[in-house]
Write a protein that holds these residues in place. Structure first.
Motif, PDB file in Angstrom:
ATOM      1  N   THR A 175       0.822  -1.213   0.000  1.00  0.00           N
ATOM      2  CA  THR A 175       0.000   0.000   0.000  1.00  0.00           C
ATOM      3  C   THR A 175       0.857   1.265   0.000  1.00  0.00           C
ATOM      4  N   GLY A 178       1.316   2.561  -3.595  1.00  0.00           N
ATOM      5  CA  GLY A 178       0.219   3.407  -4.044  1.00  0.00           C
ATOM      6  C   GLY A 178       0.193   4.747  -3.331  1.00  0.00           C
ATOM      7  N   GLY A 225      -3.406   5.602  -8.145  1.00  0.00           N
ATOM      8  CA  GLY A 225      -2.429   4.669  -7.586  1.00  0.00           C
ATOM      9  C   GLY A 225      -2.661   4.429  -6.106  1.00  0.00           C
ATOM     10  N   GLY A 229      -4.132   0.792  -4.312  1.00  0.00           N
ATOM     11  CA  GLY A 229      -3.370   0.177  -3.226  1.00  0.00           C
ATOM     12  C   GLY A 229      -4.242  -0.099  -2.018  1.00  0.00           C
ATOM     13  N   LEU A 236      -2.153  -3.774  -7.447  1.00  0.00           N
ATOM     14  CA  LEU A 236      -1.659  -3.779  -6.068  1.00  0.00           C
ATOM     15  C   LEU A 236      -2.609  -4.553  -5.162  1.00  0.00           C
TER      16      LEU A 236
END
Length: 604
Positions: A175, A178, A225, A229, A236
């Protein structure tokens, strides 16, 4: 009483209780229960009162607590914003959170770290509330990182097992990838618009970027992004199944009802930005459509009861992303709410099954639990029916139907087809789980370990999973209107038929229970592993880093600094040589210095 004066208490209640639980190490267990569960329940009741007051006027308001910092024109505030979207999210977080906390007080009752568990849970709720109530993106990012920290603490809560610690690190690092993209996006957003206030961003963006296409698209992609995440979407997504290492109430709260929906909330809150970036919005829809199919297929071959639900969560959030991309903004939030009800119910019911089966999580080691665990059985039937969108009688049907109708109406027929295909997979894997666990021959001696504190939340969530579809969300004026429903009912009928076909097929294959797990063929093993993304990332990222570390095991950078230190030490030794303690040497050096100074003066 002015609702604005009480809004900060929705955050202060869980935040202050978390602080007390962290710092007061000798608080008795009953005090932990009252403080941990009571503060969230009080926040839920306060949210309900605030919502009732707000619905009378339907006027957004902002509460400024204090000025955070002042750097030239950059002056972000600690301020909370309350509107229809914030009310919806706050109600889900505190309402479902209170039920999960009550369940957790029974589920974790014998855990030696009971106090720390509720401290982390309450801190998570406080950070999630900061995220959804923040009036500016910097404060939102504080809550965003706060829930990431709490997720790490709770996934690895049982850290006596190294695998749990590895799962927590995997979630945290994935995470962070992201989150880094999101932070860069916020930097660019401030550089372009000179504000991070959400209202200011949505107001200024159409004016500043009226004739610009690439700048809002770049910023929207970077913020996306962060969303993929947190919400475990491609690429992701691999952290979410392993995150089931945490206690089951953690899975229900963080990885079903709240944190994994943060990405959906973020994109919905910044809808004006994404409307200026149609390419980024289209990518949101494609990410959701592909994720929901891949995750639905992976759920179909799992043998761990919680991993089935984890992949199901990933798939359902894919529906929400698909809705956002298709312009069905309100349908996405509607499904976010109904999903919180039925997925929290399924996770909590799975916790009851796991406790009853002596912490066994392999569904093929269960079977025949319908009579021994009647409440868990009916919880799975109701929650599974809502997940599979059983028509007319479940909340999940109304929200999923709104998503597919929006996709069809806006001309995204490929996305509609992928969503309908996943409806078939959802019915199949959901009732595969129900039939294997609760029907057929019993494989283990199970005993009902539920307490009253665990049964009441299950009953409440069962009710919400049925009637939750009748809740009208106050999203008008906050999110764009959804597209009108298609004139023909054929798309709706086909989607419903696909889900029912999955349920019927599950009955034919697993209706009598399945005694033995099928052998893993190469394709089945690939799908079961989450389509091999862990192996792919290991080959592309992890192994090259390890290889570089081995090549550079002496650390070239450290050697540069070591060389500087050695050179300085050598100069120091040279400087020490004249300091030899001999008086004649000192006198001669002083005389030589005087000669040099006089010569320099004469020369000039």
């Amino acid at each position: 009483m002015n609702p604005a004066t009480l809004l900060p208490w929705v955050v202060w209640l869980p935040l202050s209780s978390a602080a007390v639980l962290l710092l007061w190490t000798r608080i008795p267990r009953v005090g932990v229960t009252l403080l941990g569960t009571g503060s969230i329940t009080a926040a839920a009741l306060l949210t309900a009162w605030l919502g009732a007051q707000w619905l009378d006027v339907r006027e957004p308001f902002t509460v400024v607590l204090w000025q955070w910092l002042q750097l030239d024109s950059f002056a972000p505030r600690i301020a909370l914003q309350f509107d229809g979207l914030a009310l919806t999210m706050t109600g889900i977080i505190t309402g479902v959170g209170a039920l999960i906390h009550s369940y957790a007080s029974g589920y974790m009752r014998d855990d030696p770290h009971y106090r720390q568990f509720f401290a982390y849970m309450n801190l998570f709720v406080a950070m999630m509330l900061v995220l959804v109530l923040a009036d500016n993106l910097l404060l939102l990012y504080l809550g965003w990182e706060g829930v990431g920290l709490c997720s790490y603490l709770l996934i690895g809560f049982w850290n006596h097992d190294p695998a749990n610690g590895a799962a927590a690190r995997k979630a945290f690092i994935t995470t962070r990838v992201g989150d880094t993209a999101m932070a860069i996006g916020l930097f660019l957003l401030y550089r372009e618009l000179h504000t991070l206030d959400i209202t200011g961003v949505l107001t200024a963006a159409p004016l500043v970027w009226a004739n610009d296409s690439w700048t809002p698209t770049l910023i929207a992609l970077l913020i996306l992004g962060g969303a993929v995440g947190k919400s475990a979407q491609l690429p992701l997504q691999a952290w979410l199944p392993d995150a089931m290492a945490g206690p089951t109430p953690v899975s229900a709260l963080i990885h079903a009802a709240t944190m994994v929906t943060a990405g959906v909330y973020l994109i919905a809150r910044l809808n004006g930005l994404y409307l200026l970036a149609p390419e980024a919005l289209a990518l949101v829809g494609w990410i959701g459509a592909i994720t929901l199919l891949l995750a639905g297929a992976a759920a179909l071959v799992q043998t761990d009861i919680k991993r089935v639900l984890a992949y199901s969560t990933m798939s359902q959030i894919g529906y929400m992303f698909l809705a956002l991309g298709a312009g069905a903004w309100q349908a996405a939030i509607f499904h976010l709410m109904t999903h919180a009800f039925f997925k929290a119910l399924l996770f909590l019911a799975s916790g009851s099954v796991i406790l009853a089966c002596h912490h066994e999580q392999d569904i093929f080691c269960m079977g025949g639990l319908r009579r021994r665990l009647p409440l868990a059985f009916w919880s799975f039937v109701v929650g599974g029916s809502a997940l599979a969108a059983l028509p007319l009688v479940t909340a999940g049907f109304w929200s999923k139907e709104a998503i597919l109708a929006g996709a069809w109406s806006n001309g995204h027929h490929a996305w509609w087809a992928m969503g309908a295909a996943c409806a078939f997979l959802t019915g199949l894997y959901t009732f595969r789980l129900v039939f294997i666990v609760f029907l057929g021959r019993e494989h283990t001696h199970a005993h009902d370990a539920d307490t009253v504190r665990m049964r009441v939340p299950l009953l409440a969530l069962m009710l919400l999973s049925v009637v939750g579809g009748a809740i009208a969300l106050p999203l008008a004026g906050v999110l764009p209107d959804d597209p009108a429903k298609p004139a023909s009912h054929v798309p709706e009928i086909l989607a419903v038929a696909a889900g029912l076909a999955g349920i019927v097929l599950a009955w034919f294959w697993y209706g009598r229970g399945a005694g033995v797990a099928p052998d893993d063929t190469p394709l089945r093993a690939l799908v079961k592993s989450g389509w091999g993304f862990d192996a792919l990332y290991d080959a592309l990222l992890v192994r090259p880093v390890y290889a570089l570390a081995r090549v550079n095991r002496r650390d070239v950078v450290d050697q540069v600094y070591d060389a500087v230190a050695i050179a300085l030490m050598g100069l120091h030794r040279l400087a020490l040589k004249p300091q030899n303690g001999r008086l004649r040497w000192y006198a001669a050096a002083m005389a030589a210095g005087v000669v040099v100074l006089l010569g320099a003066a004469t020369w000039t």
